[in-house]
Scaffold this active site. Structure first.
Site, mmCIF file in Angstrom:
data_model
loop_
_atom_site.group_PDB
_atom_site.id
_atom_site.type_symbol
_atom_site.label_atom_id
_atom_site.label_comp_id
_atom_site.label_asym_id
_atom_site.label_seq_id
_atom_site.Cartn_x
_atom_site.Cartn_y
_atom_site.Cartn_z
ATOM 1 N N ASP A 118 0.856 -1.187 0.000
ATOM 2 C CA ASP A 118 0.000 0.000 0.000
ATOM 3 C C ASP A 118 0.893 1.238 0.000
ATOM 4 O O ASP A 118 2.115 1.136 0.061
ATOM 5 C CB ASP A 118 -0.968 -0.020 1.180
ATOM 6 C CG ASP A 118 -0.267 -0.024 2.529
ATOM 7 O OD1 ASP A 118 0.952 0.254 2.572
ATOM 8 O OD2 ASP A 118 -0.930 -0.289 3.538
ATOM 9 N N GLY A 141 0.905 3.729 2.238
ATOM 10 C CA GLY A 141 1.130 4.341 3.542
ATOM 11 C C GLY A 141 0.129 5.425 3.876
ATOM 12 O O GLY A 141 0.082 5.918 5.004
ATOM 13 N N GLY A 166 -11.351 4.170 0.743
ATOM 14 C CA GLY A 166 -12.314 4.935 1.516
ATOM 15 C C GLY A 166 -13.526 4.152 1.959
ATOM 16 O O GLY A 166 -14.544 4.736 2.324
ATOM 17 N N ASP A 205 -8.003 -7.296 0.805
ATOM 18 C CA ASP A 205 -7.037 -7.528 1.879
ATOM 19 C C ASP A 205 -7.634 -7.058 3.191
ATOM 20 O O ASP A 205 -8.518 -6.194 3.208
ATOM 21 C CB ASP A 205 -5.734 -6.765 1.632
ATOM 22 C CG ASP A 205 -5.846 -5.319 2.102
ATOM 23 O OD1 ASP A 205 -5.350 -5.010 3.209
ATOM 24 O OD2 ASP A 205 -6.467 -4.503 1.391
#
EC number: 2.4.2.29
Length: 382
Positions: A96, A98, A221, A271
């Site tokens: 990802d 971060g 989100g 995930d």
């Protein structure tokens, strides 16, 4: 059009839903989709060895850019030959950006500017700064197969004007990150669609990002406090906006019903830390619902945890033994419970793929949710 380091191959669409069966080809191998990805935040899936993860058939794991940047440092990982060699994992890795961790550490919205984000380290409190270029540079050093753009991830319930400004900034940051990407030939970069629950803002975000020709697209989100119904509604109008020839990744989702509902709406990758996090508290997912193995009723229960599961834990150990290990805070108990929960979700996705092949995903969902207890009043998320 860019020749991307990763490619999506569509195998079959389910007749009655938006679900799709496919595979993603990466420099470190191919994995089937839909797929659940175990999370190895700090270059390890907690309590699990790489060899055990391979026996699960997970195919791909996720690591966290923010945590590896701070410790041990992305330059050290690069010196080791990249994340695959550093952690002895020869299959695909996704990192990802971060961004999600950074926004949880921001103390004032004024610290989010066009240039980037200023925040304090969770380790020692020192001031840090992360922006799109730095997030890409770190991931280039880590050498993951799939990278994420640096995005702003606002909470779901925010005023429209705030989310609109956030979406526009995320689009500008995405372009900056794409321009900073040094290794497009062996690392695929995904753009992240934001917009909270606003359909027009999700459309704007998707339009901006798909015009930039990323290797794939993430839906961000979500799983940040909204209801299951609200998440499904956002997916209903977001996934059709994304290209059919590229992967679609729903970030941070791991509850079984959410996985199935995401697949129904056309998502390929998921995930979540959920399976390992709840396992360490003694909460286990089974074909017949959640089990809190700490409960006294399991003290003399010498049956397998889940009679429908063929994982190492269920074929070798009883509920009573698992309860004893968790109550005694034994590391072996954490390992057995983590192994089971990961096996459960990875195999749930295997069953989902078969249901897509058989064109009976809606029936599969109904049967699964009935057994799991989702149809009961006040049912829990996982």
């Amino acid at each position: 059009m860019t020749e991307h380091a990763i490619k999506y191959r569509l195998i079959k669409k389910e007749k009655h839903t938006g679900a799709r069966l496919g595979e993603i080809i990466t420099p470190h191998g191919t994995f089937p989709t839909p797929m659940f990805m175990p999370v190895g935040t700090q270059a390890t899936v907690k309590t699990m060895s790489p060899e055990e993860l391979k026996t699960l058939g997970s195919g791909i794991i996720l690591s966290n850019t923010y945590h590896l940047w701070l410790r041990p440092g992305d330059e050290l990982v690069a010196e080791a030959g990249g994340l695959h060699k550093f952690m002895n994992w020869d299959q695909p890795i996704l990192t990802d950006s971060g961004g999600f961790q950074v926004y949880s550490l921001v103390q004032n919205k004024k610290n989010i500017t066009e240039e980037g984000v200023k925040f304090k380290s969770h380790l020692d409190g020192r001031e840090l700064f992360l922006n799109p270029e730095k997030a890409i540079s770190i991931q280039n050093n880590l050498g993951s197969d799939i990278m994420m753009s640096f995005d702003e991830c606002p909470p779901f319930y925010q005023p429209y004007d705030y989310v609109k400004a956030s979406v526009e900034r995320t689009s500008r940051w995405a372009e900056r990150g794409l321009n900073a990407h040094r290794r497009p030939n062996d690392q695929g970069l995904f753009g992240i669609v934001q917009g909270a629950g606003f359909e027009d803002l999700r459309r704007q975000s998707a339009s901006d990002l798909t015009s930039m020709d990323f290797a794939g697209y993430s839906i961000g989100g979500l799983a940040v406090g909204e209801s299951h119904k609200e998440m499904n509604a956002v997916l209903d109008f977001t996934t059709p906006m994304l290209p059919e020839d590229k992967p679609r990744y729903l970030m941070g989702v791991g509850a079984p019903d959410s996985l199935i509902d995401g697949v129904i709406r056309g998502v390929d990758m998921f995930d979540c830390v959920l399976p390992t996090r709840i396992a360490r508290n003694g909460t286990l997912m089974t074909h017949f619902g959640r089990v809190n193995i700490r409960n006294a009723k399991y003290e003399h229960d010498f049956t397998p945890l889940d009679p429908m599961c063929d994982c190492y834990t269920c074929t070798n150990y009883t509920r009573a033994y698992l309860r004893h290990l968790i109550k005694a805070d034994e590391t072996f108990g954490l390992r057995l419970c983590s192994y089971h929960n990961l096996h459960f979700l990875v195999n749930l996705m295997k069953d989902v793929r078969q249901a897509i092949m058989d064109d009976n995903l809606l029936e599969f969902r109904e049967d699964f949710c009935e057994r799991y207890g989702y149809n009961q009043p006040n049912a829990k998320d996982f």
